[in-house]
Design a protein around this motif. Structure first.
Motif, PDB file in Angstrom:
ATOM      1  N   LEU A  43       0.823  -1.206   0.000  1.00 56.06           N
ATOM      2  CA  LEU A  43       0.000   0.000   0.000  1.00 56.06           C
ATOM      3  C   LEU A  43       0.855   1.253   0.000  1.00 56.06           C
ATOM      4  CD1 LEU A  43      -2.859  -0.776   2.515  1.00 56.06           C
ATOM      5  CD2 LEU A  43      -2.948  -0.663   0.045  1.00 56.06           C
ATOM      6  N   ILE A  44       2.097   1.118   0.426  1.00 61.57           N
ATOM      7  CA  ILE A  44       2.937   2.286   0.605  1.00 61.57           C
ATOM      8  C   ILE A  44       3.500   2.777  -0.727  1.00 61.57           C
ATOM      9  CG2 ILE A  44       5.211   1.246   0.918  1.00 61.57           C
ATOM     10  CD1 ILE A  44       3.729   3.691   3.382  1.00 61.57           C
ATOM     11  N   VAL A  45       3.294   2.050  -1.797  1.00 66.24           N
ATOM     12  CA  VAL A  45       3.898   2.466  -3.065  1.00 66.24           C
ATOM     13  C   VAL A  45       2.857   2.811  -4.129  1.00 66.24           C
ATOM     14  CG1 VAL A  45       6.130   1.402  -2.797  1.00 66.24           C
ATOM     15  CG2 VAL A  45       4.249   0.013  -3.571  1.00 66.24           C
ATOM     16  N   PRO A  46       1.911   3.705  -3.796  1.00 67.88           N
ATOM     17  CA  PRO A  46       0.884   4.030  -4.797  1.00 67.88           C
ATOM     18  C   PRO A  46       1.479   4.621  -6.061  1.00 67.88           C
ATOM     19  CG  PRO A  46       0.867   5.648  -3.033  1.00 67.88           C
ATOM     20  CD  PRO A  46       1.781   4.537  -2.605  1.00 67.88           C
ATOM     21  N   TYR A  47       2.646   5.223  -5.956  1.00 65.19           N
ATOM     22  CA  TYR A  47       3.227   5.872  -7.127  1.00 65.19           C
ATOM     23  C   TYR A  47       4.129   4.941  -7.902  1.00 65.19           C
ATOM     24  CZ  TYR A  47       1.598   9.625  -4.221  1.00 65.19           C
ATOM     25  OH  TYR A  47       0.809  10.415  -3.439  1.00 65.19           O
ATOM     26  N   LYS A  48       4.317   3.730  -7.395  1.00 64.14           N
ATOM     27  CA  LYS A  48       5.270   2.848  -8.054  1.00 64.14           C
ATOM     28  C   LYS A  48       4.621   1.606  -8.636  1.00 64.14           C
ATOM     29  CE  LYS A  48       9.031   4.218  -4.964  1.00 64.14           C
ATOM     30  NZ  LYS A  48      10.147   3.750  -4.145  1.00 64.14           N
ATOM     31  N   LEU A  49       3.673   1.041  -7.901  1.00 61.47           N
ATOM     32  CA  LEU A  49       3.109  -0.225  -8.343  1.00 61.47           C
ATOM     33  C   LEU A  49       2.089   0.006  -9.448  1.00 61.47           C
ATOM     34  CD1 LEU A  49       3.103  -3.236  -7.765  1.00 61.47           C
ATOM     35  CD2 LEU A  49       1.341  -2.856  -6.060  1.00 61.47           C
ATOM     36  N   ASN A  50       2.138  -0.864 -10.440  1.00 66.99           N
ATOM     37  CA  ASN A  50       1.194  -0.784 -11.552  1.00 66.99           C
ATOM     38  C   ASN A  50      -0.245  -0.883 -11.047  1.00 66.99           C
ATOM     39  OD1 ASN A  50      -0.478  -1.655 -13.788  1.00 66.99           O
ATOM     40  ND2 ASN A  50       1.428  -1.992 -14.884  1.00 66.99           N
ATOM     41  N   PRO A  51      -1.116   0.004 -11.538  1.00 69.79           N
ATOM     42  CA  PRO A  51      -2.498   0.012 -11.040  1.00 69.79           C
ATOM     43  C   PRO A  51      -3.260  -1.279 -11.300  1.00 69.79           C
ATOM     44  CG  PRO A  51      -2.107   1.818 -12.583  1.00 69.79           C
ATOM     45  CD  PRO A  51      -0.823   1.114 -12.448  1.00 69.79           C
ATOM     46  N   LEU A  52      -2.734  -2.150 -12.136  1.00 72.65           N
ATOM     47  CA  LEU A  52      -3.390  -3.446 -12.271  1.00 72.65           C
ATOM     48  C   LEU A  52      -3.388  -4.167 -10.930  1.00 72.65           C
ATOM     49  CD1 LEU A  52      -2.112  -4.941 -15.628  1.00 72.65           C
ATOM     50  CD2 LEU A  52      -4.432  -4.346 -15.031  1.00 72.65           C
ATOM     51  N   TRP A  53      -2.364  -3.911 -10.135  1.00 75.00           N
ATOM     52  CA  TRP A  53      -2.259  -4.614  -8.849  1.00 75.00           C
ATOM     53  C   TRP A  53      -2.415  -3.691  -7.661  1.00 75.00           C
ATOM     54  CZ3 TRP A  53       0.931  -6.024 -12.980  1.00 75.00           C
ATOM     55  CH2 TRP A  53       0.624  -7.269 -13.514  1.00 75.00           C
ATOM     56  N   TYR A  54      -2.084  -2.419  -7.853  1.00 74.02           N
ATOM     57  CA  TYR A  54      -2.212  -1.532  -6.701  1.00 74.02           C
ATOM     58  C   TYR A  54      -3.668  -1.190  -6.465  1.00 74.02           C
ATOM     59  CZ  TYR A  54      -1.709   1.950  -3.199  1.00 74.02           C
ATOM     60  OH  TYR A  54      -1.799   2.592  -1.994  1.00 74.02           O
ATOM     61  N   THR A  55      -4.142  -1.483  -5.300  1.00 71.92           N
ATOM     62  CA  THR A  55      -5.492  -1.082  -4.925  1.00 71.92           C
ATOM     63  C   THR A  55      -5.531  -0.979  -3.411  1.00 71.92           C
ATOM     64  OG1 THR A  55      -7.589  -2.156  -4.408  1.00 71.92           O
ATOM     65  CG2 THR A  55      -5.963  -3.480  -5.504  1.00 71.92           C
ATOM     66  N   PRO A  56      -6.367  -0.087  -2.895  1.00 71.22           N
ATOM     67  CA  PRO A  56      -6.485  -0.010  -1.434  1.00 71.22           C
ATOM     68  C   PRO A  56      -6.979  -1.321  -0.840  1.00 71.22           C
ATOM     69  CG  PRO A  56      -7.704   1.755  -2.521  1.00 71.22           C
ATOM     70  CD  PRO A  56      -7.180   0.895  -3.588  1.00 71.22           C
ATOM     71  N   TRP A  57      -7.487  -2.210  -1.681  1.00 68.90           N
ATOM     72  CA  TRP A  57      -8.037  -3.472  -1.176  1.00 68.90           C
ATOM     73  C   TRP A  57      -6.989  -4.579  -1.100  1.00 68.90           C
ATOM     74  CZ3 TRP A  57     -12.605  -3.605   1.074  1.00 68.90           C
ATOM     75  CH2 TRP A  57     -13.478  -2.553   0.809  1.00 68.90           C
ATOM     76  N   LEU A  58      -5.750  -4.261  -1.388  1.00 70.59           N
ATOM     77  CA  LEU A  58      -4.714  -5.301  -1.393  1.00 70.59           C
ATOM     78  C   LEU A  58      -4.763  -6.221  -0.177  1.00 70.59           C
ATOM     79  CD1 LEU A  58      -1.434  -3.740  -2.819  1.00 70.59           C
ATOM     80  CD2 LEU A  58      -2.486  -5.876  -3.468  1.00 70.59           C
ATOM     81  N   PRO A  59      -4.863  -5.665   1.053  1.00 65.62           N
ATOM     82  CA  PRO A  59      -4.878  -6.580   2.199  1.00 65.62           C
ATOM     83  C   PRO A  59      -6.026  -7.575   2.134  1.00 65.62           C
ATOM     84  CG  PRO A  59      -5.092  -4.283   2.912  1.00 65.62           C
ATOM     85  CD  PRO A  59      -4.830  -4.253   1.463  1.00 65.62           C
ATOM     86  N   VAL A  60      -7.196  -7.087   1.723  1.00 67.90           N
ATOM     87  CA  VAL A  60      -8.349  -7.996   1.655  1.00 67.90           C
ATOM     88  C   VAL A  60      -8.119  -9.056   0.591  1.00 67.90           C
ATOM     89  CG1 VAL A  60     -10.810  -8.109   1.241  1.00 67.90           C
ATOM     90  CG2 VAL A  60      -9.854  -6.169   2.454  1.00 67.90           C
ATOM     91  N   PHE A  61      -7.588  -8.626  -0.551  1.00 64.66           N
ATOM     92  CA  PHE A  61      -7.350  -9.592  -1.620  1.00 64.66           C
ATOM     93  C   PHE A  61      -6.323 -10.632  -1.203  1.00 64.66           C
ATOM     94  CE2 PHE A  61      -8.714  -6.387  -5.079  1.00 64.66           C
ATOM     95  CZ  PHE A  61     -10.029  -6.687  -4.792  1.00 64.66           C
ATOM     96  N   PHE A  62      -5.285 -10.186  -0.541  1.00 61.83           N
ATOM     97  CA  PHE A  62      -4.272 -11.157  -0.114  1.00 61.83           C
ATOM     98  C   PHE A  62      -4.881 -12.166   0.843  1.00 61.83           C
ATOM     99  CE2 PHE A  62       0.378 -10.388  -1.005  1.00 61.83           C
ATOM    100  CZ  PHE A  62       0.138  -9.710  -2.179  1.00 61.83           C
ATOM    101  N   PHE A  63      -5.741 -11.678   1.718  1.00 64.98           N
ATOM    102  CA  PHE A  63      -6.346 -12.587   2.687  1.00 64.98           C
ATOM    103  C   PHE A  63      -7.264 -13.586   1.987  1.00 64.98           C
ATOM    104  CE2 PHE A  63      -9.939 -13.448   5.598  1.00 64.98           C
ATOM    105  CZ  PHE A  63      -9.246 -14.239   6.494  1.00 64.98           C
ATOM    106  N   MET A  64      -8.112 -13.082   1.095  1.00 64.09           N
ATOM    107  CA  MET A  64      -9.035 -13.979   0.410  1.00 64.09           C
ATOM    108  C   MET A  64      -8.283 -15.010  -0.411  1.00 64.09           C
ATOM    109  SD  MET A  64     -11.907 -11.251  -0.568  1.00 64.09           S
ATOM    110  CE  MET A  64     -12.662 -11.898  -1.942  1.00 64.09           C
ATOM    111  N   SER A  65      -7.259 -14.540  -1.103  1.00 64.59           N
ATOM    112  CA  SER A  65      -6.551 -15.493  -1.946  1.00 64.59           C
ATOM    113  C   SER A  65      -5.801 -16.499  -1.089  1.00 64.59           C
ATOM    114  CB  SER A  65      -5.603 -14.769  -2.898  1.00 64.59           C
ATOM    115  OG  SER A  65      -4.721 -13.950  -2.186  1.00 64.59           O
ATOM    116  N   ALA A  66      -5.403 -16.096   0.125  1.00 59.42           N
ATOM    117  CA  ALA A  66      -4.706 -17.044   0.992  1.00 59.42           C
ATOM    118  C   ALA A  66      -5.637 -18.193   1.364  1.00 59.42           C
ATOM    119  CB  ALA A  66      -4.197 -16.350   2.241  1.00 59.42           C
ATOM    120  N   ILE A  67      -6.907 -17.886   1.608  1.00 58.17           N
ATOM    121  CA  ILE A  67      -7.836 -18.967   1.952  1.00 58.17           C
ATOM    122  C   ILE A  67      -7.979 -19.923   0.773  1.00 58.17           C
ATOM    123  CG2 ILE A  67     -10.198 -19.491   2.601  1.00 58.17           C
ATOM    124  CD1 ILE A  67     -10.374 -16.906   4.029  1.00 58.17           C
TER     125      ILE A  67
END
Ligand code: SF4
Ligand code: SF4
Ligand code: SF4
Lengths: 505, 264
Positions: free
Chosen positions: A171-195
Motif C-alpha cells: 500500500l505504501i507504493v501508490p506511485y510505483k506499483l502498476n495500477p493493475l495490482w495496486y489497490t487499497p483493497w490489497l490486504p483484503v485480496f491477499f487474505f481472500m486469496s490465501a484462503i
C-alpha cells in the motif's frame, strides 16, 4: 545434491560478498525473488493450516479432520522456510529480533515480524501433539489439548493479520506499483486469496502424498473442498473485477505489454480456469481433474504474488529485474528442504489418519485417473495450461524487448520542438476519456494523436506506470488543470487553454 | 522546541558550479569520482545529486519529508524525524529489510549492495552541523543563493514572494504540499515534473495509506477473536445437542482428538 551444492554456494556468496554479488537486486529494485517467492508465497502456501484448523476446531466441521494434520505440518514447515528466507534476504539477519524490542507500530513490516514470530510459535504448539504422540508424552499431550481451542483461535486471528498485511506492505507504493495490482483493497485480496490457496494446497499435497506413500485419497472430502474453492474463487474474482472497474483500470488489461500478459495468465490460472473446471461435479470428483485444478490455483496465486511484488514494479523502477541463478538456487533449495521435511514427518509421525491400503501409483493412474476424466475437461485443462504458458511466454518475451525507462528522477523529459510523424507510430492508442471528470461540463477527452503530433512522447506523461489512474483521488479533477499535469503545457502560451479544446460538449 | 528547518532551492539561480556537491562529499567523507559531477547519480556514495536538465541545475537529495515514508515503514524505527526537520538514520537499529528503499516516493535511500552487512545511506540534513548551530554543508557552500537554509515557514513565505514578484516562475512550490510537505522546497521557471521530479504525488502523506489499515488491527483481534470464540461455542453447542438427541456415542468433540491421539 546439486540443489544443495548450488544453494550452499549461493548462501556463501551472499554472506561473504553481499547481496549485490549474489542477487540482481539494486536500489531501483530492492525486493526480488526472495521476498516475492520465499516470503510472500511461503506464507500464502501455509494458509491451509489456519483455514482447516478453523474449519475443524472452531466450526466443528469434523469431517475435514483427516486433512488438518497435513495442513498444520505444511504450515509449520512453510513458516520455517519463510524465516530462513528472511535470514537470507535481510541485510543484518542476526538482528532479526530487533522488531520485537524496537517498536514502530506504524510499520507494516513491524506487524509482519510480530505475526511471523507469534504464529510460528502457535504452529509449533499445534504441531507438537504429533511429536508428543510419537514420544508417548501423555501429560504434555493433554496440556496441549486443553488449550487447543484458544490456540487455534489465536492462530486464525494471527493468520488473518499476517496474510492481509503482506498485501498492506504494498500500500505504501501508490506511485510505483502498476495500477493493475495496486489497490487499497490489497490486504483484503491477499487474505481472500490465501484462503483459496490454503484449500488448493491441501488438495495438492494430499494428492502428492497419496502417490508418495501409496495411500488412499479422501476424494469425497477433497471434492467438497473443491466446491468451497469455487465459491471463494468466485467471490475473489468478482471483487477483483469490481475493484478494477471502480478504479477505471479495466482498460489497462488490454494495454499491450508484459504486465498485460502476466496479468491475464494470473487471472486465467488462479480464477477462471479452476472455476470453469471445478464447477462441474464430474471434474471435482475425478482425481486428475481435482488435482490439476488445484495446481492451477496454486500456480496462479504464486503468479499473483510475483506480479504484485515484481512485475508490477518493473515499469516504475526502470530496470529489468530477473532473479539471478543464485537467488533461484536458494529458493529451490528451500523448496527441496521443505519437501524432505514433509516426507520425513509424514513417515514418522501420524500425519495421515488411517494407514490405508497400498495403492500402487501406476494402478491408480490406469484405473481411474486419466480414463475417467471426460474429454472436454481434459481438453479444457490442457488448453488452459497451454494458454497460460503462451501468455507467460509472451510476457517474458515482451519483457526482454522492453526498454527500461530511465530512473524517474533521471528522465530527460522531451520538450522536443519538431513535430512527430504520425506514420512512424502506427499503434498509437485511441483517444482516452477520463472517467472521473465532471460530466456536467463535458468529459475530458485526451487525444493521443494530437499530443503526438505536437512532439510529445508517450513517456512524457506515462513514465510512472500510468499513474494518473493510480492516484486518481479526490481533488484530482482540478489537478489536471494545474501546472503539474495538463496545465503545464495548456497554459495559453505553449498550447491552448480553452475549455473546449479538452472538454467536448 | 526548535522551529523546523528547511531548504529552498531556486532552480533559476543555480549556475551548476558544483560547490554544494563537493561540500557534501567532504562533509560525509565520500569518495569523489572523476569527471563531470553532473553524472554522479544518487547512490550510497552520493547523498546529493546535481543534474543538468533543460540547461538548468536540478538538485536531488533526501526531501526530509514532514511525514516521512521511510520512517513510517521501518519496522525498527531506524529513521527518526527530528524536531528540527532532519530525517536521520540510526544504523545500529537497522535490520536491512530495505522497506525504506522500496517505499520512499522520491527513491532516496540507497543501499550498500556490495557489503556483506550493508546499511542504508542517505543525506541526513547535516544534522550534526545544524545542532552545532551551523548550516548544512551544501547550503553554506552555495555561492549564488540558489540553495538557502532557514526556517521552513520563512522559506515558504520567501518562495511565495519570489513567485509573486516575478511572473517567470511556475506558481507552485514543489514540496509545500507534496506527500504532506517536505523540508526541501523547490521553485522553478518550468514544471518540476519536466525536470525529473515525480509529478504525480498527491498532497496526502503516504504513510496514512498503511496506517488506515494498521490502526484497525486491535479491532480485528478483538472482534475476530470474540467472533471465532462465539462460533466455536455455537457449533459446539449444536453438536452437543445433536449428540444428546441421538443418544449415547462419544462425548464432546475435542476430547475425541485426545482419545484418538492416545490410541496409538
Ligand atoms: S525523501 Fe524519502 S528518504 Fe527522505 S525523508 Fe522523504 S521518505 Fe524519507
Ligand atoms: S532497511 Fe533498515 S532502515 Fe530501512 S526499513 Fe529496513 S530496517 Fe528500517
Ligand atoms: S544536507 Fe548535508 S548530507 Fe545532505 S546533501 Fe547537504 S551536505 Fe549532503
Amino acid at each position: 545434491m546439486a540443489v544443495f551444492g548450488a544453494g550452499g554456494y549461493s548462501i556463501f556468496v551472499r554472506f561473504v560478498k553481499g547481496l549485490g554479488a549474489s542477487t540482481h537486486l539494486s536500489d531501483s529494485f530492492p525486493w526480488g525473488l526472495w521476498v516475492g517467492f520465499d516470503v510472500l508465497c511461503g506464507v500464502a502456501l501455509a494458509a491451509g493450516a489456519f483455514t482447516l484448523s478453523a474449519a475443524v476446531y472452531v466450526l466443528h466441521l469434523e469431517k475435514y479432520k483427516p486433512l488438518v494434520r497435513s495442513a498444520i505440518l505444511t504450515g509449520t514447515i512453510g513458516y520455517l522456510l519463510v524465516i530462513f528466507g528472511l535470514i537470507m534476504d535481510l541485510g543484518h539477519p542476526y538482528r532479526i529480533w530487533h522488531p520485537l524490542i524496537m517498536w514502530n507500530p506504524h510499520s507494516v513490516m513491524f506487524e509482519i515480524s510480530w505475526c511471523v514470530t507469534l504464529y510460528t510459535t502457535v504452529l509449533f504448539m499445534e504441531f507438537s501433539p504429533f511429536l508428543f504422540e510419537k514420544l508417548k508424552w501423555k501429560k504434555a499431550l493433554r496440556a496441549v489439548h486443553a488449550v487447543i481451542i484458544p490456540l487455534v483461535i489465536l492462530g486464525v486471528v494471527l493468520s488473518t493479520l499476517h496474510q492481509s498485511s503482506l498485501g498492506s506492505l504494498f500500500l505504501i507504493v501508490p506511485y510505483k506499483l502498476n495500477p493493475l495490482w495496486y489497490t487499497p483493497w490489497l490486504p483484503v485480496f491477499f487474505f481472500m486469496s490465501a484462503i483459496a490457496l490454503g484449500c488448493a494446497m491441501v488438495i495438492v499435497e494430499s494428492f502428492i502424498s497419496s502417490v508418495l506413500f501409496r495411500r488412499g485419497l479422501e476424494i469425497d472430502l477433497l471434492s467438497n473442498l473443491g466446491k468451497v474453492l469455487v465459491v471463494i474463487l468466485s467471490i475473489y474474482g468478482l471483487a477483483r473485477y469490481l475493484d478494477l472497474s471502480s478504479r477505471g483500470a479495466l482498460g489497462l488489461i488490454f494495454q499491450p505489454g508484459f504486465e498485460h500478459a502476466m496479468f491475464l495468465a494470473e487471472i486465467l490460472l488462479a480464477i477462471i480456469a479452476p472455476i470453469g473446471l471445478l464447477i462441474f461435479p464430474r471434474v471435482r470428483r475425478n482425481k486428475l481433474g481435482l488435482f490439476m485444478s488445484a495446481t492451477m490455483v496454486v500456480v496462479g496465486f504464486i503468479l499473483n504474488r510475483f506480479n504484485t511484488s515484481m512485475t508490477g514494479m518493473v515499469r516504475f523502477s526502470g530496470v529489468k529485474y530477473l532473479p539471478s541463478w543464485m537467488e533461484i538456487s536458494v529458493s529451490f533449495m528451500l523448496l527441496t528442504i521443505g519437501l524432505i521435511l514433509f516426507a520425513i514427518a509424514a513417515k514418522h509421525l501420524k500425519i495421515f489418519d488411517e494407514d490405508s491400503p497400498c495403492l500402487l501409483p501406476w494402478q491408480t493412474c490406469r484405473d481411474n485417473v486419466v480414463c475417467c476424466l471426460p474429454t472436454p475437461a481434459k481438453v479444457a485443462i490442457f488448453s488452459a495450461w497451454a494458454f497460460a504458458l503462451v501468455l507467460i511466454w509472451t510476457g517474458v518475451n515482451d519483457f526482454a524487448r522492453f526498454k527500461p525507462l530511465n530512473h524517474p528522477t533521471h528522465t530527460e523529459s522531451a520538450a522536443k520542438s519538431e513535430p512527430n510523424d504520425l506514420s512512424q507510430y502506427p499503434n498509437l492508442p485511441k483517444d482516452f476519456t477520463f472517467s472521473k471528470t465532471d460530466p456536467d461540463i463535458g468529459l475530458v477527452t485526451f487525444s493521443h494523436s494530437d499530443h503526438f503530433l505536437v512532439g510529445a512522447e508517450c513517456k512524457d506523461c506515462h513514465e510512472h506506470a500510468f499513474s494518473i489512474i493510480s492516484t486518481d483521488k479526490k481533488g484530482a479533477i482540478t489537478d489536471y488543470h494545474s501546472q503539474k499535469y495538463c496545465g503545464s503545457c495548456h497554459d495559453g502560451k505553449s498550447a491552448s487553454n480553452d475549455c473546449i479544446s479538452c472538454h467536448k460538449k | 522546541m526548535e522551529k523546523a528547518k528547511g531548504f529552498l532551492f531556486d532552480i533559476t539561480k543555480c549556475k551548476l558550479c558544483g560547490a554544494c556537491w563537493i561540500a557534501d562529499k567532504e562533509r560525509n567523507k565520500l569518495p569523489i569520482p572523476e569527471g563531470d559531477f553532473t553524472k554522479d547519480k544518487l547512490s550510497e556514495n552520493a547523498f546529493l545529486e546535481m543534474d543538468r536538465r533543460h540547461d538548468r541545475g536540478v538538485r536531488f537529495s533526501c526531501m526530509h519529508c514532514l511525514i516521512p515514508t521511510c520512517a513510517s515503514v521501518c519496522p525498527v524505527a531506524a529513521f527518526e524525524k527530528t524536531s528540527i526537520g532532519a530525517v536521520i538514520y540510526h544504523k545500529d537499529r537497522c535490520i536491512g529489510c530495505r522497506y525504506c528503499v522500496f517505499g520512499c516516493p522520491f527513491n532516496v535511500p540507497k543501499y550498500e549492495w556490495d557489503k556483506p552487512l550493508p546499511y542504508v545511506r542517505k543525506c541526513d540534513f547535516c544534522y550534526s552541523r545544524i545542532i552545532d548551530g551551523k548550516q548544512p554543508a551544501c547550503a553554506q557552500a552555495c555561492p549564488t543563493g540558489a540553495l538557502i537554509f532557514g526556517n521552513r515557514d520563512d522559506l515558504i513565505l520567501e518562495a511565495h514572494r519570489r513567485i509573486r514578484e516575478n511572473s517567470n516562475y511556475v506558481d507552485h512550490i514543489y514540496g509545500e504540499h507534496e506527500v504532506g510537505g517536505t523540508s526541501l522546497l523547490l521553485i522553478s521557471d518550468i514544471s518540476m515534473y519536466k525536470l525529473g521530479y515525480p509529478g504525480n504525488l498527491s498532497d496526502g502523506a503516504v504513510p496514512s495509506l498503511t496506517w488506515e489499515v494498521l490502526e484497525k488491527i486491535p479491532n480485528v483481534v478483538l472482534i475476530g477473536g470474540t467472533f471465532l470464540a462465539g462460533l466455536w461455542w455455537l457449533t459446539n453447542r449444536r453438536n452437543e445437542v445433536m449428540q444428546a438427541e441421538s443418544g449415547k456415542k462419544d462425548n464432546s468433540s475435542d476430547t475425541e482428538s485426545g482419545s484418538e491421539g492416545g490410541g496409538k
